[in-house]
Enzyme design. Sequence first.
Site, PDB file in Angstrom:
ATOM      1  N   HIS A   1       0.847  -1.193   0.000  1.00 23.41           N
ATOM      2  CA  HIS A   1       0.000   0.000   0.000  1.00 23.41           C
ATOM      3  C   HIS A   1       0.882   1.242   0.000  1.00 23.41           C
ATOM      4  CE1 HIS A   1       0.883  -0.604   4.247  1.00 23.41           C
ATOM      5  NE2 HIS A   1       0.345   0.572   4.569  1.00 23.41           N
TER       6      HIS A   1
ATOM      7  N   HIS B   1       1.391   3.848   1.945  1.00 23.93           N
ATOM      8  CA  HIS B   1       1.840   4.567   3.130  1.00 23.93           C
ATOM      9  C   HIS B   1       3.368   4.591   3.100  1.00 23.93           C
ATOM     10  CE1 HIS B   1      -2.049   4.208   5.739  1.00 23.93           C
ATOM     11  NE2 HIS B   1      -2.061   5.258   4.958  1.00 23.93           N
TER      12      HIS B   1
ATOM     13  N   ASP C   1       5.843   4.292   5.090  1.00 25.79           N
ATOM     14  CA  ASP C   1       6.703   3.295   5.731  1.00 25.79           C
ATOM     15  C   ASP C   1       6.678   1.964   5.009  1.00 25.79           C
ATOM     16  OD1 ASP C   1       4.030   3.123   6.652  1.00 25.79           O
ATOM     17  OD2 ASP C   1       4.631   1.944   8.391  1.00 25.79           O
ATOM     18  N   HIS C   2       6.056   1.937   3.830  1.00 27.20           N
ATOM     19  CA  HIS C   2       6.035   0.714   3.022  1.00 27.20           C
ATOM     20  C   HIS C   2       6.536   0.929   1.591  1.00 27.20           C
ATOM     21  CE1 HIS C   2       3.826  -1.980   5.842  1.00 27.20           C
ATOM     22  NE2 HIS C   2       3.534  -0.803   6.371  1.00 27.20           N
TER      23      HIS C   2
ATOM     24  N   HIS D   1      -7.416  -1.729   5.694  1.00 27.43           N
ATOM     25  CA  HIS D   1      -6.589  -0.701   6.307  1.00 27.43           C
ATOM     26  C   HIS D   1      -7.185   0.656   5.940  1.00 27.43           C
ATOM     27  CE1 HIS D   1      -3.189   0.806   8.381  1.00 27.43           C
ATOM     28  NE2 HIS D   1      -2.494   1.205   7.325  1.00 27.43           N
TER      29      HIS D   1
ATOM     30  N   ASP E   1      -0.090  -4.092   6.807  1.00 31.00           N
ATOM     31  CA  ASP E   1      -1.011  -3.327   7.640  1.00 31.00           C
ATOM     32  C   ASP E   1      -2.470  -3.727   7.410  1.00 31.00           C
ATOM     33  OD1 ASP E   1       1.434  -2.180   7.857  1.00 31.00           O
ATOM     34  OD2 ASP E   1       0.717  -0.122   7.807  1.00 31.00           O
TER      35      ASP E   1
ATOM     36  N   HIS F   1       5.852  -5.502  12.311  1.00 28.13           N
ATOM     37  CA  HIS F   1       5.239  -4.180  12.269  1.00 28.13           C
ATOM     38  C   HIS F   1       4.909  -3.680  13.673  1.00 28.13           C
ATOM     39  CE1 HIS F   1       2.607  -0.851  10.913  1.00 28.13           C
ATOM     40  NE2 HIS F   1       3.363  -0.898   9.829  1.00 28.13           N
TER      41      HIS F   1
END
Length: 302
Positions: A60, A62, A64-65, A140, A210, A268
């Site tokens: 996804h 976000h 941090d990914h 999410h 997530d 995570h």
Amino acid sequence: MKLTILGCYAATPRTISNPTSQVLEIKNKVFLIDCAEGTQVQLRKSKVKFSKISHIFISHLHGDHFYGLIGLISTFMLLNRENDLHVYGPKGIKEIILLQLRASGSYTGYNLYFHELESTVSETIYEDEKVIVKTIPLQHRIYTNGFLFQEKNRERKLNVEKVEAYNIDKVYFNKIKYGGDITLDNGTVVPNAEITFDPQPAKTYAYCSDTMYNESIIPIIANADYLYHESTFLESEAHLSERTMHATAKQAATIALKANVKNLILGHYSTRYGNIELFKDEAQTIFTNVLLADDGREFNLD
């Protein structure tokens, strides 16, 4: 099958941990799963050759990914990469990466292919002679997928004693390993089952980044050999998991139990906790075979 955890902590940056990224190796194929900031350094530390990465799966959008993706793509250019690169991720990822390349006056000297995902049901997004990759729709705050990696049936193992007894030439060994019968010079057909042993069962790895607690994924990941499931919080902060649409260690363990997976890998983690062993302790109240991801940790999934 080998899993290398490059990073497995939640978004808040720290000098002692890294956000999400991991490498899965299947029969000499190398797949990069998520690509947070710092991924390139972690790849170097883990001695993963950049040139072996041809397929990247982004769960996804976000940061941090996937905020490390443009850096990795640019580094491939600096290293004079020639091989094609395939990126699988949510719709919009192509626009983001191309905008960054254009704005910086950059380019790639290799073919860069984007496979944008929109489906809310599981679908096969990659397949070759060794592995099948399917999406795992997750719940999410934005559109998110996990990924299910399934080995195809492994090669059969030669029964060397039988092969030598029939004086079968080595040129036929590959045919035999892939299930073929052999016809001898005198016309006798030797059944494959007589000259081979059954292969080890094909392995399955399910990656669930997530997501809030979501039982709809259970039929997709059922009986997986290994399940990586996010466990951002402990039950003491379950109220935060509901608000942020993340999961607790106990919820991850419940999914593992209901899906009848063999092993659960937690990751995570929120950086609010000082000891990740707390996650294992909580999960093991529900599910026995719990492993903890940590930066740089390797798992042999065979």
